[in-house]
Scaffold this active site. Structure first.
Site, PDB file in Angstrom:
ATOM      1  CE  LYS A   1      -4.499   0.754   2.028  1.00 29.86           C
ATOM      2  NZ  LYS A   1      -5.485   0.247   2.991  1.00 29.86           N
TER       3      LYS A   1
ATOM      4  CD  GLU B   1     -18.533  -3.479   8.930  1.00 28.77           C
ATOM      5  OE1 GLU B   1     -18.599  -4.511   8.247  1.00 28.77           O
ATOM      6  OE2 GLU B   1     -17.750  -2.543   8.661  1.00 28.77           O
TER       7      GLU B   1
ATOM      8  NE  ARG C   1     -22.136  -5.592   4.229  1.00 33.32           N
ATOM      9  CZ  ARG C   1     -20.975  -5.577   3.563  1.00 33.32           C
ATOM     10  NH1 ARG C   1     -19.899  -6.054   4.145  1.00 33.32           N
ATOM     11  NH2 ARG C   1     -20.894  -5.069   2.353  1.00 33.32           N
TER      12      ARG C   1
END
Ligand SMILES: Cc1ncc(C[n+]2csc(CCOP(=O)(O)OP(=O)(O)O)c2C)c(N)n1
Ligand SMILES: CC(=O)[C@@H](O)[C@H](O)COP(=O)(O)O
Ligand SMILES: [Mg+2]
Length: 641
Positions: free
Chosen positions: A282, A369, A397
């Protein structure tokens, strides 16, 4: 002319010789840093997928071969390679979306920025290809190691693995991070695969040695097969994907475009579902983003490209997240039963200081979640009081888990929803405009909407005192305005303005929900200038509503409710229903977010467009009040231009 200028579309990219890819990648990185430093955006994720995206567009024929991105925050390179170069208004009104956008390009498919969905889309699109006889189409899906920690991804893999003829290539973009290092057993497994990079090289070396040996025919085949199995067992740990029945290629150096291309071609030609495991970094190629320890380059605001230093934002002041973060650390010291849960967003939700102070009482469950909510219910059943911190839009979610796990079992779980209301620049799937509606239907759940830092701190503590029902607090993105003092109480509610006792004291009761309180107070002042009497009340806890609100409302000619949530089924509707249930035939105006998917733009621009500004609301309410009372200005013009 730069290479990038010669590559306006995937066809021209394919015609470029492989030897030019490193230079092209460098130009793309330069472009990303230059553009995103001005606008802000997902720089880190996109710097990590430059070679991978180049290879995808050189191997596949988009859009015949749909190229899909999970979460979509890493699709800038895809946009650049499909001809979109004006990033000057990225995520701004009228500018490029920060995610794929079907309106922008035929090459874009998934606009939803909620993670862990791409493999389900890919499964469906591959099945549709089958049903429609599109034998020449292969679906390519990019999923991050973080998104792979979401349950939906495994539901999809379970289905994908079942269909050996599904022309589907899954690219796992494994940079070892969500925002922070990706957590959990899967992450460990991927890490072990990353370590086994030696497997491929060792195998290649052994193969070439064997081919030089004087062994041919079946003995050579047996030796090679035995070697491969032995190496696999010795070097490469059990491959979970292959155990699922999926062909696995990798791990591949995700920054070696040629290697990724080779793997993608093999995968494409395999004719069945294949996972290509790419190891990336990243922020690759930009030092400040490569070395980020608090994932500040996952989605930075504008910054100085030379140093990586954030540019001073116009709105200085304490952020809502910081208020929550600081109070959690204090509470953590006072109560050893309070534990915290994050879904891979420790820093963005402000739980990092709590985690630092109480590491044994902090859980990062990955982008999961649903698991967070039900695991929290288990923690509560175990005698603790969990605080689950998520962005408001991601509560969707885990709605069923809030309803049928936390609420059904009357467990004291506290959900803290950051980024509630309009977030704006992340587009339709990021606005926190659903929670005040969907949570209305949850029996027993209590819902607080703080208006400022003081009420956030107070309501968080009030929520933590409830151990027989789930509690929810929700607060917006950005800087919290100054505390708004109450001028009195109305039951448990705060009076923010009391209409003067003149002739119009009973004109309007204005219910200010949470962060809309400053706007409502300004509306009241504007209407007062027009001789209209307005009382402003902040309910603080909007579910259940305090009965005193109905008693008070009976004294007014008009009631209005202002909230930064979708209008349908939210607090405004709850107030109207309470008045109806009390047989009060009162006009109720509800102001909120239109129940639509809103285009990306700044929060301020969206609020203006929605009419949720003091001037527009005042104008609306002058008109409404004048229709139900005498003496108010009939022209309905706002108090001040
Ligand atoms: C359901 C859901 N929860 C949380 C987020 C917030 N979020 C956006 S990107 C991200 C990390 C994604 O990590 P990964 O999939 O590894 O992609 P990378 O950024 O590393 O490329 C998270 C948690 C989200 N988009 N969707
Ligand atoms: C893609 C995603 O879900 C996050 O990266 C989000 O864009 C961050 O939003 P904030 O900038 O409000 O933290
Ligand atoms: Mg990642």
């Amino acid at each position: 002319m730069t290479l990038l200028e010669t590559v306006r579309n995937p066809e021209e990219l394919k015609r470029l010789g492989a030897e030019h890819m490193p230079a092209l990648a460098a130009e793309i990185r330069e472009f990303l840093v230059a553009e995103v430093s001005r606008t802000g955006g997902h720089l880190g994720p996109n710097l990590g997928v430059v070679e991978l995206t180049i290879a995808l567009h050189r191997v596949f024929e988009s859009p015949r071969d749909p190229i899909l991105f999970d979460t979509g925050h890493q699709a800038y390179v895809h946009k650049i390679l499909t001809g979109r170069r004006d990033f000057s208004r990225l995520r701004g009104e009228g500018g490029l979306s920060g995610y794929p956008s079907r309106a922008e390009s035929e090459h874009d498919f998934i606009e939803n920025s909620h993670a862990s969905t791409v493999l389900s889309y890919a499964d469906g699109m591959a099945k549709a290809n089958r049903v429609r006889g599109r034998a020449d189409s292969t679906v390519a899906a990019v999923i991050g190691d973080g998104a792979l920690t979401g349950g939906m991804a495994w539901e999809a893999l379970n289905n994908i693995a079942e269909r050996k003829d599904s022309r589907l290539v899954i690219v796992v973009n494994d940079n070892g991070r969500s925002y922070s290092p990706t957590m959990g057993g899967l992450a460990d497994h991927l890490a072990s695969l990353r370590m086994s990079q030696g497997y491929e090289q060792a195998l290649d070396m052994a193969k070439s040695a064997l081919h030089k040996a004087p062994v041919v025919g079946q003995p050579l085949y047996d030796a090679l097969h035995g070697l491969k199995k032995g190496l696999k067992d010795a070097i490469q740990p059990q491959i979970m994907f292959e155990d699922l029945g999926l062909k696995y290629l990798g791990p591949i150096d995700g920054h070696d475009a040629a290697a990724v291309e080779r793997a993608l071609r093999r995968a494409r030609d395999y004719g069945g579902p294949v996972i290509v495991h790419c190891i990336t970094q990243k922020g690759k190629g930009y030092a400040p983003a490569e070395n980020h320890d608090e994932d500040q380059f996952h989605a930075p605001g504008a910054f100085d490209p030379e140093t990586g230093e954030a540019k001073k934002s116009s709105s200085s002041g304490t952020k809502w997240t910081k208020v929550f973060s600081d109070e959690m650390v204090k509470i953590g010291a006072e109560r050893d039963d309070v534990v915290a849960i994050t879904a891979a967003m420790l820093h963005p939700t402000g739980l990092a200081p709590f985690a630092e102070a109480y590491p044994e009482r902090t859980y990062d469950v990955g982008i999961a979640e649903q698991h967070a909510a039900t695991s929290a219910t288990g923690l509560a059943m175990g005698g603790l009081h969990p605080v689950v911190a998520v962005y408001a839009t991601f509560l969707n979610r885990c709605f069923d888990q809030v309803l049928m796990d936390a609420a059904l079992h009357r467990q004291g779980v506290t959900f803290c929803l950051d980024r509630a209301g309009i977030t704006g620049t992340d587009g339709a799937s990021h606005n926190g405009m659903w929670d005040l509606s969907i949570l209305q239907v949850v029996p027993g759940l209590r819902l607080a909407v703080p208006r400022d830092a003081r009420t956030l701190r107070e309501e968080l503590r009030e929520a933590l005192a409830v151990d027989d029902a789930p509690t929810v607090l929700r607060y917006p993105k950005g800087v919290v305005e100054d505390d708004i003092p109450a001028v009195g109480k109305l039951g448990s509610m705060d009076l923010l303005r009391r209409a003067s006792d003149g002739g119009h004291a009973d004109d309007l009761l204005l219910v200010a929900v949470g962060a809309m309180a400053p706007t409502c107070v300004e509306v009241a002042d504007r209407l007062a200038d027009q001789g209209i009497g307005v009382t402003v009340v902040d309910p603080r806890w909007v579910k259940p509503l305090d009965g005193a609100l109905v008693e008070e409302a009976a004294r007014y000619r008009v009631v209005a409710v202002v909230e930064d949530n979708g209008r349908v089924g939210a607090v405004g509707d709850a107030v109207a229903r309470a008045l109806r249930d009390a047989d009060l035939d009162l006009p109720v105006r509800t102001f909120g977010i239109e129940q639509e998917f809103l285009d990306h733009a700044s929060r301020e621009a969206v609020l203006e467009k929605l009419g949720l500004t003091p001037q527009i609301l005042a104008g609306e309410l002058i008109g409404t009040v004048s229709r139900y009372t005498d003496g108010a200005p009939a022209d309905g013009e706002p108090a001040q231009q």
